[in-house]
Design an enzyme around this catalytic site. Structure first.
Site, short mmCIF file in Angstrom:
data_model
loop_
_atom_site.label_atom_id
_atom_site.label_comp_id
_atom_site.label_asym_id
_atom_site.label_seq_id
_atom_site.Cartn_x
_atom_site.Cartn_y
_atom_site.Cartn_z
N GLU A 1 -0.69 -8.68 4.83
CA GLU A 1 -0.42 -8.80 6.27
C GLU A 1 -1.70 -8.78 7.10
O GLU A 1 -1.67 -9.14 8.28
CB GLU A 1 0.55 -7.71 6.73
CG GLU A 1 -0.05 -6.34 7.05
CD GLU A 1 -0.44 -5.53 5.83
OE1 GLU A 1 -0.56 -6.10 4.73
OE2 GLU A 1 -0.65 -4.31 5.97
N HIS B 1 -3.44 -5.75 1.03
CA HIS B 1 -2.71 -5.96 2.29
C HIS B 1 -2.61 -7.43 2.69
O HIS B 1 -3.45 -7.92 3.46
CB HIS B 1 -3.40 -5.21 3.41
CG HIS B 1 -3.26 -3.73 3.34
ND1 HIS B 1 -2.30 -3.02 4.04
CD2 HIS B 1 -3.95 -2.81 2.62
CE1 HIS B 1 -2.41 -1.74 3.77
NE2 HIS B 1 -3.40 -1.58 2.91
N CYS C 1 0.83 -1.20 0.00
CA CYS C 1 0.00 0.00 0.00
C CYS C 1 0.87 1.26 0.00
O CYS C 1 1.50 1.56 -0.99
CB CYS C 1 -0.97 -0.05 1.18
SG CYS C 1 -2.32 1.13 1.05
#
Lengths: 235, 81
Positions: free
Chosen positions: A196, A194, A85
């Site tokens: 994560e 994302h 991002c």
């Protein structure tokens, strides 16, 4: 394996990135934007957020931070770097990756889970996936539309450097549905969604994103074993 | 001391959803004769000394390196009146 996670003023997802590193079995090492020091890490993650308030352009100020003065030459020399991002925006501003991220076509900030298709499963960050694999991970960005000139887009596609693509129509107007790309030699990867946030079904839509982090751990172990074997052969 | 103006605009081929939103709002306000809007940025730089060739060349370098992203933006600069 030690994986650095950089915190800039305005970073938001550094804690989740460090958590993903731990889930993958590596040691997260917190790196501070103002330090000219990579603390001997074996890879680096630039996390999501709004570094320096997104002033000027997303990632434009972060690019000139002291830690980036160390990171840019290290990345060019082959250090695995993952930009997520805002981290992707910083990598583009730093010219470690081509192109730029522009405002979403619909102007709205998009927060939703998106399906991605893996296009390149040979980078250190995606080696654990297979080409064509579908991943479900969150997207949350206002300036996530990837843009580059036609020649650059053609080159990225021809060289297999589109790492992940939005399955179906890109929600943000990204050129050719590009969600993530890699550098020439693959060690630098940037993507808008994302991974994560998708490492455990308890806290995300899936565990599909964990592969980015386990891939780099495996790549590092493989490289270490190869170096050891080489040293053994020389002895 | 002199002032140099740097105008930064998205390249024509880059989609400008902000400009489109301003266009839509203009029409809703009754300014129906506005047919297109592109939104950009203006920087006013105060510099030591006169805005001579060397100073403008330095500002141009700064614009290319920092103020604009040449991948998606173009810029023009001129000394303030």
């Amino acid at each position: 394996m030690r994986i650095g996670v950089v915190t800039f003023p305005g970073s938001l997802d550094d804690t989740d990135a460090a958590r993903a590193v731990r889930y993958a079995g590596a040691e997260p090492v917190r790196l501070w934007h103002a330090d000219r020091d990579l603390r001997r890490v074996d890879a680096v993650i630039l996390p999501g957020g709004f570094s320096y308030g997104d002033y000027l352009r997303c990632g434009a100020i972060a690019r000139f931070s002291p830690v980036m003065a160390e990171l840019i030459p290290a990345a060019r020399a082959g250090l695995p770097v993952l930009g997520i991002c805002n981290g992707f925006q910083i990598l583009c501003e730093a010219h470690l990756l081509p192109g730029a991220l522009t405002r979403n076509a619909g102007l709205r900030f998009i927060t939703r889970d998106v399906r991605l298709t893996v296009g390149n499963a040979t980078t250190p960050w995606t080696g654990g996936y297979h080409a064509g694999q579908q991943l479900l991970v969150p997207l949350k960005s206002g300036e996530g539309a990837y843009a580059a000139d036609q020649a650059t887009l053609d080159e990225l596609e021809a060289a297999g450097r589109v790492v992940v693509r939005y399955a179906g129509e890109a929600p943000n107007g990204a050129a050719r549905g590009i969600a993530g790309i890699c550098s020439d030699d693959g060690n630098v990867v940037g993507l808008m969604p994302h991974p994560e946030h998708a490492i455990d079904p308890l806290t995300g839509p899936s565990a599909d994103g964990l592969g980015f982090f386990t891939s780099v751990v495996r790549a590092f172990a493989g490289a270490a074993a190869a170096t050891e074997a080489e040293a053994g052969a020389l002895r | 001391m002199a002032t140099v103006i740097v105008d930064v605009m998205l390249k024509p081929e880059i989609h400008d959803p902000q400009g489109e939103a301003v266009l839509g709002a203009s029409h809703r306000l009754g300014f129906g004769n506005v047919t297109a809007v592109r939104q950009g940025k203006r920087f006013e730089l105060e510099i030591d000394g006169p805005a001579d060739g060397a100073a403008l060349a330095a500002v141009e370098e700064l614009a290319r390196e920092l103020l604009a992203n040449p991948v998606i933006e173009e810029f023009s600069l001129h000394p303030a009146d």
